[in-house]
Design a protein around this motif. Structure first.
Motif, PDB file in Angstrom:
ATOM      1  N   PRO A 156     -46.824  83.599  -3.617  1.00 33.41           N
ATOM      2  CA  PRO A 156     -48.209  83.314  -4.002  1.00 33.41           C
ATOM      3  C   PRO A 156     -48.747  82.052  -3.319  1.00 33.41           C
ATOM      4  CG  PRO A 156     -46.784  83.526  -5.950  1.00 33.41           C
ATOM      5  CD  PRO A 156     -45.899  83.540  -4.743  1.00 33.41           C
ATOM      6  N   LEU A 157     -50.036  82.052  -3.051  1.00 36.72           N
ATOM      7  CA  LEU A 157     -50.693  80.914  -2.413  1.00 36.72           C
ATOM      8  C   LEU A 157     -50.451  79.623  -3.190  1.00 36.72           C
ATOM      9  CD1 LEU A 157     -52.635  79.615  -0.368  1.00 36.72           C
ATOM     10  CD2 LEU A 157     -54.532  80.428  -1.806  1.00 36.72           C
ATOM     11  N   SER A 158     -50.585  79.661  -4.496  1.00 35.15           N
ATOM     12  CA  SER A 158     -50.424  78.439  -5.297  1.00 35.15           C
ATOM     13  C   SER A 158     -49.018  77.859  -5.128  1.00 35.15           C
ATOM     14  CB  SER A 158     -50.711  78.708  -6.773  1.00 35.15           C
ATOM     15  OG  SER A 158     -49.813  79.686  -7.276  1.00 35.15           O
ATOM     16  N   GLU A 159     -48.025  78.709  -5.065  1.00 36.15           N
ATOM     17  CA  GLU A 159     -46.645  78.251  -4.884  1.00 36.15           C
ATOM     18  C   GLU A 159     -46.464  77.597  -3.512  1.00 36.15           C
ATOM     19  OE1 GLU A 159     -42.532  80.591  -4.184  1.00 36.15           O
ATOM     20  OE2 GLU A 159     -43.562  81.110  -6.061  1.00 36.15           O
ATOM     21  N   VAL A 160     -47.033  78.200  -2.492  1.00 31.55           N
ATOM     22  CA  VAL A 160     -46.928  77.673  -1.132  1.00 31.55           C
ATOM     23  C   VAL A 160     -47.647  76.321  -1.038  1.00 31.55           C
ATOM     24  CG1 VAL A 160     -47.631  78.059   1.279  1.00 31.55           C
ATOM     25  CG2 VAL A 160     -46.588  79.914  -0.048  1.00 31.55           C
ATOM     26  N   ARG A 161     -48.822  76.226  -1.627  1.00 27.13           N
ATOM     27  CA  ARG A 161     -49.575  74.956  -1.596  1.00 27.13           C
ATOM     28  C   ARG A 161     -48.836  73.865  -2.353  1.00 27.13           C
ATOM     29  NH1 ARG A 161     -56.020  75.731  -1.531  1.00 27.13           N
ATOM     30  NH2 ARG A 161     -55.793  73.628  -0.742  1.00 27.13           N
ATOM     31  N   ASN A 162     -48.309  74.205  -3.532  1.00 22.44           N
ATOM     32  CA  ASN A 162     -47.569  73.218  -4.325  1.00 22.44           C
ATOM     33  C   ASN A 162     -46.318  72.750  -3.591  1.00 22.44           C
ATOM     34  OD1 ASN A 162     -49.438  73.333  -6.406  1.00 22.44           O
ATOM     35  ND2 ASN A 162     -48.274  74.815  -7.588  1.00 22.44           N
ATOM     36  N   PHE A 176     -45.892  72.666  -0.344  1.00 22.33           N
ATOM     37  CA  PHE A 176     -46.308  71.821   0.776  1.00 22.33           C
ATOM     38  C   PHE A 176     -46.558  70.388   0.308  1.00 22.33           C
ATOM     39  CE2 PHE A 176     -49.682  70.215   3.702  1.00 22.33           C
ATOM     40  CZ  PHE A 176     -48.905  70.129   4.836  1.00 22.33           C
ATOM     41  N   ALA A 177     -47.243  70.240  -0.814  1.00 23.54           N
ATOM     42  CA  ALA A 177     -47.509  68.904  -1.358  1.00 23.54           C
ATOM     43  C   ALA A 177     -46.209  68.207  -1.733  1.00 23.54           C
ATOM     44  CB  ALA A 177     -48.434  69.006  -2.571  1.00 23.54           C
ATOM     45  N   ALA A 178     -45.312  68.930  -2.391  1.00 26.79           N
ATOM     46  CA  ALA A 178     -44.041  68.332  -2.837  1.00 26.79           C
ATOM     47  C   ALA A 178     -43.151  67.970  -1.652  1.00 26.79           C
ATOM     48  CB  ALA A 178     -43.321  69.301  -3.774  1.00 26.79           C
ATOM     49  N   VAL A 179     -43.062  68.856  -0.679  1.00 26.06           N
ATOM     50  CA  VAL A 179     -42.214  68.612   0.487  1.00 26.06           C
ATOM     51  C   VAL A 179     -42.752  67.430   1.299  1.00 26.06           C
ATOM     52  CG1 VAL A 179     -41.507  69.599   2.710  1.00 26.06           C
ATOM     53  CG2 VAL A 179     -41.265  70.933   0.631  1.00 26.06           C
TER      54      VAL A 179
END
Length: 163
Positions: free
Chosen positions: A95-101, A103-106
């Motif tokens: 899901p997009l939300s998982e990928v965005r989250n 990216f921020a965390a990494v």
């Protein structure tokens, strides 16, 4: 010879690149972020997941340097294209939300990993590597320089959709 870069300077460049890239992303709709065909079959979401995957590789290596152990190659014998395809296949259905989250965390985790190293370590080669190149350009190539590369890809795709 590669220029000497301080940790503070590298972190500033990393943060500026991250901010610029995330500002671009925040200006786009979920539909734009998930539409395939941005570069090949990839969507912008796939580009974001790709950036995270490569940053995770850097984090692993920097943690190994910090812990004074050797980092193994997670994809031995694979070409860059093969690695990119592997990362695409792994993340394309997320899901997009998982990928965005992620990216921020990494990105935050990578900043922390850089903060734990000294200026000397950042301007030295990987302790176990064959290259004599400093570590910091590799970090740059997987953060702000990589963001610039994908920003250009995304902007060209957006411009082609307007035409």
């Amino acid at each position: 010879m590669t220029e000497f870069v301080t940790k503070a300077e590298l972190l500033t460049r990393m943060q500026a690149g991250y901010t610029e890239f995330t500002n671009l992303l925040s200006s786009l709709s979920d539909e734009q972020l998930t539409t395939p065909g941005v570069n090949g079959k990839w969507s912008i979401k796939d580009n974001i997941a790709h950036l995270s995957a490569w940053q995770n590789r850097v984090i692993t290596a920097l943690q190994a340097i910090h812990n004074q152990v050797e980092a193994g190659d997670p994809t031995p014998g694979m070409s860059e294209d093969e690695i990119n395809e592997l990362y695409y296949q792994t993340s394309k259905d997320r899901p997009l939300s998982e990928v965005r989250n992620e990216f921020a965390a990494v990105s935050l985790e990578l900043q922390s990993a850089v903060e734990r190293l000294s200026d000397q370590q950042l301007n030295s080669p990987l302790p176990w590597g064959k290259s004599q190149n400093s570590i910091w350009p590799w970090i740059a190539g997987n953060t702000y320089e990589h963001y610039q590369e994908h920003t250009q890809i995304i902007q060209e795709w957006l411009a082609s959709r307007k035409a």
